[in-house]
Design a protein around this motif. Structure first.
Motif, PDB file in Angstrom:
ATOM      1  N   GLY A  30     -24.042 127.887  62.969  1.00 21.61           N
ATOM      2  CA  GLY A  30     -24.845 126.708  63.253  1.00 21.61           C
ATOM      3  C   GLY A  30     -24.621 125.595  62.247  1.00 21.61           C
ATOM      4  N   LEU A  31     -23.546 125.683  61.459  1.00 21.23           N
ATOM      5  CA  LEU A  31     -23.243 124.648  60.475  1.00 21.23           C
ATOM      6  C   LEU A  31     -22.219 123.670  61.033  1.00 21.23           C
ATOM      7  N   ALA A  77     -25.763 122.926  51.678  1.00 21.90           N
ATOM      8  CA  ALA A  77     -24.586 123.165  50.843  1.00 21.90           C
ATOM      9  C   ALA A  77     -24.219 124.643  50.875  1.00 21.90           C
ATOM     10  N   CYS A  78     -22.929 124.916  51.057  1.00 19.48           N
ATOM     11  CA  CYS A  78     -22.405 126.287  51.082  1.00 19.48           C
ATOM     12  C   CYS A  78     -21.080 126.290  50.330  1.00 19.48           C
ATOM     13  N   ASN A 121     -28.555 132.085  52.502  1.00 20.63           N
ATOM     14  CA  ASN A 121     -28.832 132.780  53.764  1.00 20.63           C
ATOM     15  C   ASN A 121     -29.958 132.100  54.557  1.00 20.63           C
ATOM     16  N   LEU A 122     -30.037 130.764  54.468  1.00 25.06           N
ATOM     17  CA  LEU A 122     -31.103 130.023  55.149  1.00 25.06           C
ATOM     18  C   LEU A 122     -30.724 129.547  56.546  1.00 25.06           C
ATOM     19  N   ALA A 166     -27.158 121.665  58.998  1.00 25.75           N
ATOM     20  CA  ALA A 166     -27.525 123.011  59.421  1.00 25.75           C
ATOM     21  C   ALA A 166     -28.416 122.980  60.655  1.00 25.75           C
ATOM     22  N   TYR A 167     -27.845 123.358  61.779  1.00 28.12           N
ATOM     23  CA  TYR A 167     -28.608 123.508  63.012  1.00 28.12           C
ATOM     24  C   TYR A 167     -29.494 124.737  62.862  1.00 28.12           C
TER      25      TYR A 167
END
Length: 106
Positions: free
Chosen positions: A53-54, A30-31, A47-48, A20-21
């Motif tokens: 940006g992933l 993780a998503c 929602n972090l 995650a950038y």
């Protein structure tokens, strides 16, 4: 839980692990992806991190299929360095933001 809920509703869903950038501090994330209307769409229940940006590392049925690391025995981590850079200067992060009339982009 979100993957299980999708599957209970007969929506194909899979686990997504990526880097995650712009997540502070930068880390793996993780998503999930759900197959909706002929496309795999990514969702981040936490929602972090901005969705655009992933950086995808892997996906699978669950975290066991797409683990970032699997360590067996007596192992000790000594450090890790991962760097993620934006190709274009005009990067504008977007996240899902629930509104009264549905999902909107911020």
């Amino acid at each position: 839980m979100a993957i299980a809920l999708c599957r209970a509703l007969s929506i194909p869903a899979r686990y997504f692990t990526g880097y995650a950038y712009q997540l502070q501090p930068q880390d793996f994330h993780a998503c999930l992806e759900a197959y909706i209307d002929g496309h795999w769409i990514i969702f981040d229940p936490t929602n972090l991190a901005p969705l655009n940006g992933l950086v995808k590392i892997a996906n699978g049925r669950d975290a066991a299929d797409a683990a970032v690391a699997s360590i067996f025995g007596n192992a000790q981590g000594t450090g890790i360095a991962v760097d993620c850079q934006v190709v274009e200067d005009s990067f504008l992060p977007f996240k899902y933001k629930g509104g009264q009339k549905g999902v909107t982009f911020k």
